[in-house]
Design a protein around this motif. Structure first.
Motif, PDB file in Angstrom:
ATOM      1  N   VAL A   6     -36.200  55.794 -20.968  1.00 53.81           N
ATOM      2  CA  VAL A   6     -34.990  55.636 -21.020  1.00 53.81           C
ATOM      3  C   VAL A   6     -34.656  56.799 -21.840  1.00 53.81           C
ATOM      4  CG1 VAL A   6     -34.741  53.134 -20.830  1.00 53.81           C
ATOM      5  CG2 VAL A   6     -35.340  53.986 -23.090  1.00 53.81           C
ATOM      6  N   ASN A  66     -31.163  57.489 -20.395  1.00 53.15           N
ATOM      7  CA  ASN A  66     -30.811  56.651 -19.085  1.00 53.15           C
ATOM      8  C   ASN A  66     -30.879  57.532 -17.712  1.00 53.15           C
ATOM      9  OD1 ASN A  66     -31.098  54.076 -19.865  1.00 53.15           O
ATOM     10  ND2 ASN A  66     -29.009  53.681 -20.549  1.00 53.15           N
ATOM     11  N   LEU A  78     -24.402  58.310 -23.734  1.00 55.82           N
ATOM     12  CA  LEU A  78     -24.489  57.623 -24.787  1.00 55.82           C
ATOM     13  C   LEU A  78     -23.741  56.014 -24.550  1.00 55.82           C
ATOM     14  CD1 LEU A  78     -23.262  60.504 -27.048  1.00 55.82           C
ATOM     15  CD2 LEU A  78     -25.405  59.424 -27.046  1.00 55.82           C
ATOM     16  N   ALA A  79     -23.525  55.931 -23.436  1.00 49.53           N
ATOM     17  CA  ALA A  79     -22.647  54.506 -23.072  1.00 49.53           C
ATOM     18  C   ALA A  79     -23.452  53.322 -23.433  1.00 49.53           C
ATOM     19  CB  ALA A  79     -22.509  54.161 -21.656  1.00 49.53           C
ATOM     20  N   ASP A  80     -24.820  53.427 -23.485  1.00 55.84           N
ATOM     21  CA  ASP A  80     -25.712  52.140 -24.001  1.00 55.84           C
ATOM     22  C   ASP A  80     -26.420  52.435 -25.188  1.00 55.84           C
ATOM     23  OD1 ASP A  80     -26.605  49.787 -23.522  1.00 55.84           O
ATOM     24  OD2 ASP A  80     -27.776  50.252 -21.970  1.00 55.84           O
ATOM     25  N   ARG A 107     -15.598  51.911 -26.842  1.00 55.09           N
ATOM     26  CA  ARG A 107     -16.427  51.655 -26.089  1.00 55.09           C
ATOM     27  C   ARG A 107     -16.145  50.578 -24.875  1.00 55.09           C
ATOM     28  NH1 ARG A 107     -21.472  53.084 -27.296  1.00 55.09           N
ATOM     29  NH2 ARG A 107     -22.000  53.954 -29.486  1.00 55.09           N
ATOM     30  N   HIS A 154     -21.847  46.535 -30.016  1.00 58.46           N
ATOM     31  CA  HIS A 154     -21.594  46.623 -28.487  1.00 58.46           C
ATOM     32  C   HIS A 154     -22.961  46.111 -27.971  1.00 58.46           C
ATOM     33  CE1 HIS A 154     -23.093  50.456 -29.813  1.00 58.46           C
ATOM     34  NE2 HIS A 154     -23.523  50.738 -28.624  1.00 58.46           N
ATOM     35  N   ASP A 155     -24.226  45.585 -28.556  1.00 55.64           N
ATOM     36  CA  ASP A 155     -25.033  44.822 -28.127  1.00 55.64           C
ATOM     37  C   ASP A 155     -26.006  46.131 -27.234  1.00 55.64           C
ATOM     38  OD1 ASP A 155     -27.452  43.250 -27.569  1.00 55.64           O
ATOM     39  OD2 ASP A 155     -26.306  42.299 -26.111  1.00 55.64           O
ATOM     40  N   PRO A 156     -26.243  47.406 -27.933  1.00 60.36           N
ATOM     41  CA  PRO A 156     -26.779  48.210 -26.895  1.00 60.36           C
ATOM     42  C   PRO A 156     -27.996  48.075 -26.474  1.00 60.36           C
ATOM     43  CG  PRO A 156     -26.834  49.215 -29.028  1.00 60.36           C
ATOM     44  CD  PRO A 156     -25.934  47.754 -29.039  1.00 60.36           C
ATOM     45  N   ASN A 157     -28.655  48.539 -25.466  1.00 60.86           N
ATOM     46  CA  ASN A 157     -30.285  48.418 -25.015  1.00 60.86           C
ATOM     47  C   ASN A 157     -30.889  49.546 -25.660  1.00 60.86           C
ATOM     48  OD1 ASN A 157     -30.275  45.968 -23.622  1.00 60.86           O
ATOM     49  ND2 ASN A 157     -28.961  47.198 -22.135  1.00 60.86           N
TER      50      ASN A 157
ATOM     51  N   LYS B   4     -36.811  54.483 -12.571  1.00 60.37           N
ATOM     52  CA  LYS B   4     -36.328  53.282 -12.913  1.00 60.37           C
ATOM     53  C   LYS B   4     -36.175  52.283 -11.850  1.00 60.37           C
ATOM     54  CE  LYS B   4     -33.486  55.416 -16.711  1.00 60.37           C
ATOM     55  NZ  LYS B   4     -34.457  55.362 -17.491  1.00 60.37           N
ATOM     56  N   ARG B  15     -22.911  49.191 -17.678  1.00 57.76           N
ATOM     57  CA  ARG B  15     -22.474  49.853 -19.087  1.00 57.76           C
ATOM     58  C   ARG B  15     -21.628  50.829 -19.022  1.00 57.76           C
ATOM     59  NH1 ARG B  15     -23.250  47.765 -24.349  1.00 57.76           N
ATOM     60  NH2 ARG B  15     -25.033  46.488 -23.831  1.00 57.76           N
ATOM     61  N   PRO B  20     -13.758  52.634 -21.335  1.00 57.01           N
ATOM     62  CA  PRO B  20     -12.501  52.805 -20.825  1.00 57.01           C
ATOM     63  C   PRO B  20     -12.258  53.957 -20.264  1.00 57.01           C
ATOM     64  CG  PRO B  20     -12.830  52.697 -23.320  1.00 57.01           C
ATOM     65  CD  PRO B  20     -14.168  52.619 -22.584  1.00 57.01           C
ATOM     66  N   PRO B 109     -19.681  57.281 -27.007  1.00 54.06           N
ATOM     67  CA  PRO B 109     -19.304  57.774 -25.489  1.00 54.06           C
ATOM     68  C   PRO B 109     -18.049  58.110 -25.554  1.00 54.06           C
ATOM     69  CG  PRO B 109     -19.433  55.384 -25.406  1.00 54.06           C
ATOM     70  CD  PRO B 109     -19.651  55.798 -26.942  1.00 54.06           C
TER      71      PRO B 109
END
Lengths: 313, 277
Positions: A6, A66, A78-80, A107, A154-157, B4, B15, B20, B109
């Motif tokens: 990841v 990712n 950086l989304a997750d 987010r 945001h409960d990231p992984n 993956k 995700r 947005p 992000p």
């Protein structure tokens, strides 16, 4: 691109003029692992984390999260991710609730879900009673708690944590440690730098050790105990230790050196492993010394850390 | 990403898709930045200062000609623009680095461009509230006292809007290049209030028309109330030749637009590469 983990560093190098902070770092962090990132001050830990979190750009090489290149596809990469880097600072004119709402909206969180989630994470970090106070008045420890809340929101992984317990009191440190353990159970990937070897040994699955910008080791925590056996013990006696008693301990055939640190404390260097350590305890007790405590002077991780840092210089 | 599995890929995709749009993020950044001006009372202070200035001007002089009257009331409008852009944009970019709030927002992000333009929009809104309020008070004063509305107010407002855009871009550019918030704000104010006007005077004295200076170009916002529009003149005082230059409307509009675009581009270029070292 092909990505094995990841988080992935591919020939990551960062130079500030003539000073090379990071040299050709290659690293793969697999999903669901908690990786401790260790090294002395100036080793390149924070530089690595800053590249992964878009705070600085690498001079050469790539950082992927990712599978997305952090420098080129920042938003997707950086989304997750939830990240705490260095001493966190917040906008002083906002309250914790407003700050988390701001971060949540960026987010893509919204409405009732965002409101309840903000409340939830503020409860977790025990900041609920200050949720409507301006952050400008907050202490360093409170800001650190808020930073942790912002990471959980945001409960990231993937969690990238730079010295997450910095500035916290012992109770706060323990709470963060428990939190990290809980996050591990939820299969989160955690990449955490720390100066506290005990903390890393307690929480991490794997350890990366760097010094002077270069990777020294990337090993499983379990492996460290096998590779680096501590060969020093700290003995605490009930009574003051006399010079004769110290000479008798030094005379035991396993013993290489005895260092007295106080009237009742000594550090004993010995040859051997676990069996010899047990034998040493028996022999010291046979000398009539009543022992209050008997433990390794350093942990296996500390032993590895000190040895590799010394070798790399 | 062939290392993956499909489940992981779907989770990552989901995700990314929940993020947005750029426009929505721009609105979020802008609205929370605006809160800073409200909470910090900068906006309130500017509105108060505007009110006092307009009332004092009305108390001192009330020309019967509405154009002269509003010209008097708006005499300090460019100064208000300079103060506004200094307060709302003077430390916009550098503060994220100096106050370390960049550690909070850069790992989000969120493209840095969106952060910068969101802040720019917010500062523009705040500055235009001050300018708009100044115009509104001035128009009301003229109407209540003279019973008529001055002509060309709309055009004047448009020119001031262009000046706000260009001055704000300059403020943001300085803020992107500087290392400290105080230095950045002081330099912005000094450049627009002292340095450019001083160069303007020196060039005029030397017989060079300073058409390329944004502060000179901004003069069109009040000069358009004069009828006819003034023309450059030269007067002789013994051995000294005195040149009095006036900005030309078309050229000044272009100059302000060029400053606005160029400085904002330079700000953007610097801000997206600036490191949080």
């Amino acid at each position: 691109m092909v990505s094995k983990g990841v988080m992935e560093a591919e020939g990551l190098t960062k130079a500030y003029g003539r000073i090379v902070a990071l040299k050709d770092l290659n690293l793969v962090v697999e999903k669901g692992l908690c990786v401790g990132y260790l090294g002395p001050n100036g080793a390149g830990k924070t530089t690595t984390i800053k590249i992964f979190t878009n705070l600085i750009k690498a001079t050469s090489g790539k950082a992927y999260i990712n599978g997305f290149d952090v420098a080129l596809e920042t938003k997707k990469a950086l989304a997750d991710v939830g990240a705490i880097v260095e001493t966190p600072e917040f906008y002083p004119y906002l309250t914790p609730s407003e700050t988390l709402t701001y971060l949540g909206k960026i987010r893509g969180m919204d409405g009732a879900f965002l409101i309840s989630r903000v409340k939830e994470v503020l409860d977790i970090v025990k900041l609920s009673q200050w949720r409507n106070e301006r952050i400008g008045k907050f202490s360093h420890g409170m800001k650190q708690r808020l930073a942790i809340a912002s990471v959980l929101l945001h409960d990231p992984n993937i969690l990238i944590l730079d010295e997450p317990t910095s500035g916290l009191d012992p109770r706060g440190i323990e709470e963060v440690r428990e939190l990290i353990t809980d996050l591990k159970r939820l299969d989160k990937t955690i990449f955490m730098s720390s100066h506290l070897l005990y903390e890393v040994q307690e929480t991490a699955d794997k350890v990366v050790l760097i010094n002077q910008g270069s990777l020294l080791r990337y090993v499983d925590v379990d492996e460290i105990a096998e590779l680096f056996k501590p060969d020093r013990v700290i003995i605490e006696s009930l009574e003051k230790l006399s010079k004769d008693q110290l000479d008798l301990i030094a005379g035991i055939d396993l013993v290489e050196a005895v260092i007295q640190t106080s009237d009742k404390h000594i550090i004993v260097n010995f040859r051997g492993e676990d069996a010899e350590r047990a034998e040493l305890l028996d022999k010291v007790r046979e000398l009539g010394i009543r022992i209050l405590s008997y433990k390794p002077a350093v942990s296996a991780l500390e032993e590895m850390y000190l040895q590799l840092i010394k070798e790399s210089k | 990403m062939c290392g993956k599995n499909v489940e992981d890929m779907d989770a990552i995709k989901e995700r990314v898709e929940t993020l947005p749009s750029t426009f929505k993020q721009l609105f979020t950044v802008s609205s929370f930045e605006f809160l800073k001006f409200l909470r910090g009372k900068r906006l309130l202070a500017m509105l108060l200062l505007t009110t006092i200035t307009v009332f004092l001007t009305v108390a001192i002089s009330r020309p019967e000609n509405s154009n002269d009257f509003i010209s008097n009331l708006l005499a300090f409008i460019t100064t208000f623009v300079v103060i506004s852009v200094t307060l709302f944009g003077g430390d916009a970019v550098v503060s994220e680095f100096e106050r370390k709030t960049g550690y909070l927002v850069f790992p989000l992000p969120l493209e840095r461009s969106v952060l910068i333009f969101g802040k720019y929009l917010s500062a523009l809104t705040a500055s235009m509230i001050v300018v708009g309020y100044h115009y509104l008070l001035s128009i009301i004063s003229v109407f209540l006292i003279n019973g008529s509305l001055p002509s060309k107010v709309g055009l004047s407002f448009l020119y001031v809007f262009l000046y706000v855009l260009s001055a704000l871009s300059i403020a943001f550019m300085i803020s992107a290049f500087m290392k400290g918030t105080t230095g950045s704000s002081i330099l912005t104010f000094a450049l627009l209030f002292l340095i450019f006007p001083s160069i303007q005077s020196a060039l005029s004295f030397a017989g060079v028309k300073p058409w390329f200076l944004v502060t000179f170009a901004a003069g069109i916002s009040t000069l358009i109330f004069e009828h006819p529009y003034p023309k450059d003149t030269t007067e002789q005082f013994g051995n000294i030749t005195l040149h009095i230059y006036y900005p030309e409307v078309a050229i000044s509009i272009i100059v302000m637009i060029v400053y606005a675009i160029l400085c904002l581009l330079l700000c953007w270029k610097k801000a997206i590469t600036k490191e949080m070292a």
